[in-house]
Structures are given as structure tokens and as C-alpha cells.
Design an enzyme around this catalytic site. Structure first.
Site, PDB file in Angstrom:
ATOM      1  N   ASP A  76      -4.831   2.043  11.179  1.00  0.00           N
ATOM      2  CA  ASP A  76      -6.235   1.755  11.441  1.00  0.00           C
ATOM      3  C   ASP A  76      -6.336   1.281  12.899  1.00  0.00           C
ATOM      4  OD1 ASP A  76      -8.951   1.296  10.808  1.00  0.00           O
ATOM      5  OD2 ASP A  76      -8.568  -0.679   9.990  1.00  0.00           O
TER       6      ASP A  76
ATOM      7  N   GLY B 189       0.775  -1.237   0.000  1.00  0.00           N
ATOM      8  CA  GLY B 189       0.000   0.000   0.000  1.00  0.00           C
ATOM      9  C   GLY B 189       0.810   1.292   0.000  1.00  0.00           C
TER      10      GLY B 189
HETATM   11  P1  IMP Z   1      -4.341  -2.042  11.125  1.00  0.00           P
HETATM   12  O1  IMP Z   1      -3.430  -3.206  11.320  1.00  0.00           O
HETATM   13  O2  IMP Z   1      -5.744  -2.338  11.585  1.00  0.00           O
HETATM   14  O3  IMP Z   1      -3.813  -0.751  11.674  1.00  0.00           O
HETATM   15  O4  IMP Z   1      -4.518  -1.892   9.572  1.00  0.00           O
HETATM   16  C1  IMP Z   1      -3.502  -1.400   8.804  1.00  0.00           C
HETATM   17  C2  IMP Z   1      -3.513  -2.023   7.436  1.00  0.00           C
HETATM   18  O5  IMP Z   1      -4.820  -2.367   7.003  1.00  0.00           O
HETATM   19  C3  IMP Z   1      -2.993  -0.997   6.481  1.00  0.00           C
HETATM   20  O6  IMP Z   1      -1.622  -1.237   6.247  1.00  0.00           O
HETATM   21  C4  IMP Z   1      -3.833  -1.218   5.254  1.00  0.00           C
HETATM   22  O7  IMP Z   1      -3.175  -2.115   4.402  1.00  0.00           O
HETATM   23  C5  IMP Z   1      -5.099  -1.865   5.734  1.00  0.00           C
HETATM   24  N1  IMP Z   1      -6.218  -0.899   5.858  1.00  0.00           N
HETATM   25  C6  IMP Z   1      -6.776  -0.413   6.977  1.00  0.00           C
HETATM   26  N2  IMP Z   1      -7.775   0.450   6.709  1.00  0.00           N
HETATM   27  C7  IMP Z   1      -7.838   0.496   5.358  1.00  0.00           C
HETATM   28  C8  IMP Z   1      -8.673   1.234   4.438  1.00  0.00           C
HETATM   29  O8  IMP Z   1      -9.571   2.040   4.788  1.00  0.00           O
HETATM   30  N3  IMP Z   1      -8.436   1.015   3.121  1.00  0.00           N
HETATM   31  C9  IMP Z   1      -7.464   0.170   2.658  1.00  0.00           C
HETATM   32  N4  IMP Z   1      -6.664  -0.519   3.484  1.00  0.00           N
HETATM   33  C10 IMP Z   1      -6.854  -0.360   4.816  1.00  0.00           C
HETATM   34 MG    MG Z   2      -0.982  -2.187   4.298  1.00  0.00          MG
END
Ligand code: IMP
Ligand code: MG
Length: 177
Positions: free
Chosen positions: A103, A45
Site C-alpha cells: 500500500d 494477511g
Molecule cells: P503499507 O505499510 O501502507 O504498505 O500497508 C501494508 C499493510 O497494510 C498490509 O500488510 C496490509 O496488512 C494492510 N493493508 C493495506 N491496504 C489494505 C487493504 O486494502 N486491505 C487490507 N489490508 C490492507
Molecule cells: Mg499485513
């Protein structure tokens, strides 16, 4: 389906992204002027963000990637799997960890803990986007491009089921798509 039907609306325009990336790069350039800097991007990403960001940072640096995938059930992340290991030695160096979006914090927490075992001098984090409302882990985000509302977003590298990464702006996904 027409790809544009999948995007409910534009959330951050190309121009806003461009301006903000310059601002972040200026801050980073100031803060890391005396560092042995290793920029570590998370695949996939950060592709566009990282490419734009590092070209605006006029400092010596090394660049490497860690691959980490959260296997997703719809838009909710589940298990984390490392798909590419770091190649560079970060011991006693300053790591700037770059991700597309913070996130829940689960991904950065896992990557930071992996990096810590490699004994860098310092780990700082830079994310293009942050959804504060979703945070489950207290992850320090040193450089944040934009705080966004709790919506699933795509574009400028971010995907939904590997689609829409090539959109030049950040858009909210149409939930019915
Ligand atoms: P976390 O581990 O919940 O913080 O999520 C982080 C990862 O989830 C990021 O590196 C993104 O790849 C993916 N992610 C979280 N939210 C989104 C979104 O709204 N769109 C696309 N990818 C997301
Ligand atoms: Mg990611």
C-alpha cells in the site's frame, strides 16, 4: 449485519487468484533455482497466499514468519509494531519476502530494513496485491500478483478489523460498513 453486506463487490475471483499464483510460482521457481532460499511471510494477511504459493514452488526452501501489525485508525495505518521475530538465520541466504498487499510501502520498508541488518545475500519481495496510487515509499516489488485500484479490500487473508480473512476471493469493502 449479514457478512455479505460488508462486501461491495468482488474484485479478484478465486479462479483468477489461483491462475495468478501459479504464474508467480513459475517465475519464482525459475529465478531461485540456484538459491539458498528462505521464504519469509508477514503475519497474518499472507496466510492463504503463502500456503498456495509455496505449494506450487518445487524448490528446496526454508519458511519463516515475521509478525508486524500496523495499528489502524479505520483503514489508515499508523504505528508499526513487530509481534513476531524471525527464527531462522538468513545470513548469506536469498530471502523472498511475501506480503499480502503493498500500500504506502511503510510496512515493507520497515521489514526490509530489519532484514538487511541480518545480512542476507539478497532480499526480493513478492506481494499478492499492489495499490500504486497510494505509494509513499519507493519499494521494489519484484513479483506482483495484481495491481488494484485505490480501494480497501478484504478476503483471501486480508482483513478489516480482523474480519473477512476467510473469504475465498478478494472483495472491495463496503465503505458504509
Ligand atoms: P503499507 O505499510 O501502507 O504498505 O500497508 C501494508 C499493510 O497494510 C498490509 O500488510 C496490509 O496488512 C494492510 N493493508 C493495506 N491496504 C489494505 C487493504 O486494502 N486491505 C487490507 N489490508 C490492507
Ligand atoms: Mg499485513
Amino acid at each position: 449485519m449479514n457478512p455479505s453486506d460488508a462486501i461491495a463487490r468482488e474484485l479478484v475471483s478465486e479462479e483468477k487468484i489461483r491462475e495468478r499464483v501459479v504464474g508467480l510460482a513459475e517465475q519464482i521457481q525459475r529465478d531461485f533455482s540456484d538459491s539458498d532460499l528462505v521464504v519469509v511471510g508477514l503475519l497474518t494477511g499472507t496466510l492463504m497466499f503463502l500456503a498456495d504459493l509455496v505449494r506450487k514452488i518445487d524448490l528446496p526452501m526454508r519458511l519463516d514468519f515475521i509478525g508486524v501489525s500496523s495499528y489502524r485508525d479505520g483503514t489508515e495505518s499508523t504505528e508499526l509494531v513487530f509481534t513476531k521475530e524471525l527464527r531462522l538465520d538468513v545470513r548469506d541466504r536469498d530471502v523472498l519476502l511475501v506480503d499480502d498487499i503493498l500500500d504506502t510501502g511503510k510496512t515493507l520498508r520497515a521489514v526490509i530494513s530489519k532484514l538487511e541488518s541480518m545480512q542476507p545475500r539478497k532480499i526480493s519481495t513478492c506481494v499478492l496485491l499492489s495499490k500504486k496510487a497510494r505509494r509513499e515509499y519507493d519499494i521494489p516489488a519484484d513479483y506482483v500478483g495484481f495491481e488494484i485500484p485505490n480501494e480497501f479490500v478484504v478476503g483471501y487473508g486480508l482483513d478489516h478489523a480482523e474480519q473477512h480473512r476467510n473469504l475465498p476471493f478478494i472483495g472491495a469493502l463496503n465503505v458504509s460498513s
